[in-house]
Design an enzyme around this catalytic site. Structure first.
Site, mmCIF file in Angstrom:
data_model
loop_
_atom_site.group_PDB
_atom_site.id
_atom_site.type_symbol
_atom_site.label_atom_id
_atom_site.label_comp_id
_atom_site.label_asym_id
_atom_site.label_seq_id
_atom_site.Cartn_x
_atom_site.Cartn_y
_atom_site.Cartn_z
ATOM 1 N N HIS A 45 0.815 -1.220 0.000
ATOM 2 C CA HIS A 45 0.000 0.000 0.000
ATOM 3 C C HIS A 45 0.850 1.271 0.000
ATOM 4 C CE1 HIS A 45 -3.639 2.349 0.600
ATOM 5 N NE2 HIS A 45 -2.872 3.149 1.320
ATOM 6 N N GLY A 92 -8.476 14.154 -9.272
ATOM 7 C CA GLY A 92 -9.491 13.161 -9.621
ATOM 8 C C GLY A 92 -9.221 11.772 -9.069
ATOM 9 N N THR A 94 -9.838 8.807 -6.827
ATOM 10 C CA THR A 94 -10.979 8.344 -6.030
ATOM 11 C C THR A 94 -10.644 7.124 -5.189
ATOM 12 O OG1 THR A 94 -11.808 6.991 -7.865
ATOM 13 C CG2 THR A 94 -12.663 9.244 -7.696
ATOM 14 N N HIS A 99 -2.178 4.051 -8.177
ATOM 15 C CA HIS A 99 -2.485 3.251 -9.368
ATOM 16 C C HIS A 99 -2.198 4.063 -10.617
ATOM 17 C CE1 HIS A 99 -6.144 5.270 -7.994
ATOM 18 N NE2 HIS A 99 -6.509 5.385 -9.261
HETATM 19 P P1 DGP Z 1 -8.967 7.201 -9.885
HETATM 20 O O1 DGP Z 1 -10.181 8.004 -10.166
HETATM 21 O O2 DGP Z 1 -7.740 7.661 -10.640
HETATM 22 O O3 DGP Z 1 -8.718 7.023 -8.407
HETATM 23 O O4 DGP Z 1 -9.276 5.763 -10.488
HETATM 24 C C1 DGP Z 1 -9.879 4.726 -9.774
HETATM 25 C C2 DGP Z 1 -10.320 3.711 -10.781
HETATM 26 O O5 DGP Z 1 -10.548 2.503 -10.122
HETATM 27 C C3 DGP Z 1 -11.604 4.062 -11.526
HETATM 28 O O6 DGP Z 1 -11.334 4.195 -12.910
HETATM 29 C C4 DGP Z 1 -12.533 2.881 -11.262
HETATM 30 C C5 DGP Z 1 -11.608 1.827 -10.723
HETATM 31 N N1 DGP Z 1 -12.185 0.989 -9.703
HETATM 32 C C6 DGP Z 1 -12.809 1.400 -8.559
HETATM 33 N N2 DGP Z 1 -13.195 0.343 -7.840
HETATM 34 C C7 DGP Z 1 -12.786 -0.762 -8.508
HETATM 35 C C8 DGP Z 1 -12.888 -2.152 -8.255
HETATM 36 O O7 DGP Z 1 -13.421 -2.609 -7.248
HETATM 37 N N3 DGP Z 1 -12.377 -2.990 -9.200
HETATM 38 C C9 DGP Z 1 -11.760 -2.523 -10.323
HETATM 39 N N4 DGP Z 1 -11.297 -3.440 -11.185
HETATM 40 N N5 DGP Z 1 -11.640 -1.206 -10.596
HETATM 41 C C10 DGP Z 1 -12.143 -0.345 -9.701
#
Ligand code: DGP
Length: 113
Positions: A45, A92, A94, A99
């Site tokens: 993490h 942005g 979330t 990542h």
């Molecule tokens: P950001 O907005 O940069 O923090 O991108 C977070 C991304 O993570 C968003 O594009 C949707 C994705 N995401 C959120 N929850 C999950 C999940 O449980 N599984 C997967 N595969 N993607 C997720």
């Protein structure tokens, strides 16, 4: 810690995993914004890119190498792609686990909005 990407990295939560080694995992974004939309994360993490320092910075090299390999595997290395790290509220972000979005398979416009 209640972190969804830690749970995915620890195989406690399902995801469509496309790559994994000891340090890095890549899986399909649940809400794809392009024909190819992968998320590349450190298994350990880290809250955001702001937590990268001299000691842990090698993980960025590993993530970039993973992005290159995934771009080749998805045949977007020549056509091009976008690698995005949203950071903090205005950026942005979330999900509070570092990542990299690997987006490709369509023409990307700029500015991103
Ligand atoms: P950001 O907005 O940069 O923090 O991108 C977070 C991304 O993570 C968003 O594009 C949707 C994705 N995401 C959120 N929850 C999950 C999940 O449980 N599984 C997967 N595969 N993607 C997720």
């Amino acid at each position: 810690m209640d972190c969804i990407f830690c749970k995915i990295a620890g195989h406690e939560m399902a995801a469509n995993i496309v790559f994994e080694d000891d340090d890095v995992m890549a899986f399909r974004d649940i809400n794809p914004q392009a024909p190819i939309h992968l998320l590349i994360v450190p298994k350990k993490h880290l809250g955001s890119i702001m937590e990268i320092n001299e000691e842990n910075g090698e993980i960025i090299n590993k993530i970039i190498r993973t992005a290159q390999n995934l771009a080749r595997q998805n045949n977007i290395d020549s056509k091009g792609f976008r690698l995005v790290v949203n950071t903090g509220n205005d950026g942005g972000q979330t999900v509070g686990h570092l990542h990299f979005h690997l987006l490709g398979g369509r023409f990307m416009t700029w500015p991103p909005g």
